[in-house]
Design an enzyme around this catalytic site. Structure first.
Site, PDB file in Angstrom:
ATOM      1  N   GLY A  10     -22.780 -18.482  27.637  1.00 50.53           N
ATOM      2  CA  GLY A  10     -22.815 -17.203  28.352  1.00 50.53           C
ATOM      3  C   GLY A  10     -24.218 -16.904  28.825  1.00 50.53           C
TER       4      GLY A  10
ATOM      5  N   LYS B  50     -39.923  -4.206  41.570  1.00 47.02           N
ATOM      6  CA  LYS B  50     -41.071  -5.121  41.549  1.00 47.02           C
ATOM      7  C   LYS B  50     -41.494  -5.437  42.982  1.00 47.02           C
ATOM      8  CE  LYS B  50     -42.150  -9.953  40.425  1.00 47.02           C
ATOM      9  NZ  LYS B  50     -41.654 -11.186  39.782  1.00 47.02           N
TER      10      LYS B  50
END
Length: 508
Positions: free
Chosen positions: A22, A88
């Site tokens: 996962g 960002k």
């Protein structure tokens, strides 16, 4: 086509996909494949164990992640809210060229090209005359980051506010959980369990099934290895060798520790060079992600841990965690009926936030070269060639940061400064040192602005400027650059503080 040929092709269609592992890689893959293929095409299953941890410690990204999220139909405000993320505008590099120096690698462009000539050429002409020596004054992303500002682009004509380029910081664990919800809503079946055995068929060596600790067997036509550094399928089972790039990228460990959020919410990632590596700072809404990447030949684990803790800006929230890695990639990303994605396929340290991009491009290229059950070699070969090329282009850009240093204060930096580099990178450096020119090769991830930012920022010197910059007169060039700089500075003042922007639009 004869009437039964279509039936034959239909019978070869992939009917089942098993994703092993996962985390960010596994659930990005599951969410994307289920979104594109749909529930009627094939059954997608993901097997993971809650007892096996993931490497994700807080992620910084590049702007391309926005495209991936939009493909999944994700609302951006909801994404930032659910992952406790922030925005960002680029990366600040501290002490890389020399101790005491800093520079900014922004998203977007510096200035704008004029008369078909790169802005970089005009700026270098002026800089060599002592005019406008700071390239960052011509980047709205660099200026806004310096004052922790952020906003999304608006329709403002030719204003820099029309071209704001950004990425994200987010909690990788929360992102994986969010993607799991989307994938399961699209029909992906999750199986909890630890794999104890992998079985292959006796003919072509393809993987046939995996067996879990509880005895359950999971079969599939196509297997996707997202098992992390272990490479359970691609490495341990299929035996695909690993191509080691430690000679060029010598850092091989990281120690990480979250800390409290600071008073400000910076709109950029920070990378600070240390004695034998570098330290990251990633600001999230609820905490700060920190880590020290280093080379164990030059720094012990205990020293690295203490260096990280001594340089945290806020109190630590947890015990430090050690991660070991080898920079490089699998010689083949796709072998037989198994495609490796994420850390199982390779790892290039997080210096320029490319790990999630490698997941994203691996998924995109799998979909564009999607196989049937014949697993034609032409599909595998093309996929492998493209992924190796992508890795090499990114490797060269990362190596530039280490090579283009003037530091000689530690054995680590002496090694980096004097080490041989790949031929393509050596050529790029020679071209820049001759004329200040930077080029983007084919479809490589980092464009000429990125190369220019790092080369200039770390103090590489060009003997002359590009002669085509003489297309405009000296006075006209100075006037145009002055106008661009004024527009950038005015646009910066128009932007709100990032913390204010998040509070209004996407606070967790």
């Amino acid at each position: 086509m004869c009437p039964w040929e279509g039936i034959a092709l239909e019978s070869q269609r992939i009917r089942s996909i098993l994703i092993v592992g996962g985390g960010t890689a596994g659930w990005m893959t599951a969410a994307a494949l289920s979104r594109v293929l749909g529930q009627d095409y094939c059954q997608i299953t993901l097997v993971e164990s809650d007892t096996i941890g993931t490497v994700g410690v807080g992620e910084a990204t590049i702007p391309q992640l926005g495209t991936f999220n939009r493909m999944l139909g994700i609302d951006e405000n909801e994404f930032v809210r659910r992952t406790k993320g922030s925005f960002k505008l680029g990366i600040e590099f501290v002490d890389w060229g020399q101790v005491g120096e800093r520079y900014f690698h922004p998203f977007g462009n510096f200035g704008l090209d004029m008369e078909g000539v790169s802005f970089h050429a005009y700026w270098m002409r002026m800089a060599k005359a002592g005019i406008f020596p700071d390239i960052e004054e011509f980047s709205l992303m660099a200026r806004a980051a310096a004052s922790n500002r952020f906003m999304r682009p608006v329709n403002a004509g030719n204003s820099p506010l029309s071209n704001i380029t950004y990425a994200f910081h987010f909690d990788a664990g929360l992102y994986a959980l969010y993607l799991r919800e989307l994938a399961e809503a699209n029909g992906v079946r999750r199986v909890e369990g630890k794999i104890t055995n992998v079985e292959r068929d006796g003919n072509g060596g393809h993987i046939r099934q995996v067996r879990l600790e509880n005895g359950e067997a999971l079969e599939a036509d196509l297997f996707i290895d997202c098992s992390g550094f272990r490479g359970l399928l691609i490495g341990e089972t299929l035996g695909v060798p690993y191509r080691d790039w430690s000679a060029h990228l010598p850092c091989n460990r990281a120690v990480t520790a979250p800390s409290e959020r600071g008073n400000a919410l910076p709109s950029y990632t920070r990378s600070t060079a240390r004695k034998a590596g570098w330290q990251w700072r990633i600001p999230l809404q609820h905490r700060t992600g920190n880590g020290l990447v280093y080379c164990s030949d030059y720094m012990s684990d205990d020293e690295a841990t203490q260096t990280l803790l001594d340089n945290l800006e806020t109190p630590a929230l947890g015990d430090p965690r050690l991660i070991r890695f080898t920079t490089g990639h699998r010689e083949r990303f796709w072998e037989a009926n198994c495609v490796s994605i994420g850390l199982a396929s390779g790892f290039m340290e997080p210096l320029e936030s490319t790990s999630i991009w490698m997941i994203q491009t691996g998924i995109a290229r799998l979909l564009s070269n999607f196989p049937d059950r014949s697993f034609a070699s032409v599909d595998r070969d093309r996929y492998n060639r493209l992924m190796v090329e992508e890795s090499e282009y990114i490797r060269d850009f990362l190596v530039l940061h280490y090579k283009a240093t003037r530091r000689d204060d530690t054995p680590f930096w002496n090694y980096c400064r004097t080490m041989p580099v790949p031929d393509r990178l050596a050529e790029k450096i020679r071209v820049f040192e001759n004329s200040g020119r930077c080029f983007r090769e084919n479809d490589e991830l980092f464009n000429d602005t990125s190369w220019f930012a790092v080369m200039v920022g770390q103090g590489l010197q060009a003997r002359r400027y590009d002669p085509v910059a003489d297309l405009l007169s000296f006075e006209e060039t100075r006037a145009r650059l002055a106008h661009i700089r004024s527009a950038v500075l005015a646009s910066e003042q128009h932007m709100p503080d990032q913390a204010q922007f998040i509070q209004e639009h996407c606070a967790a």
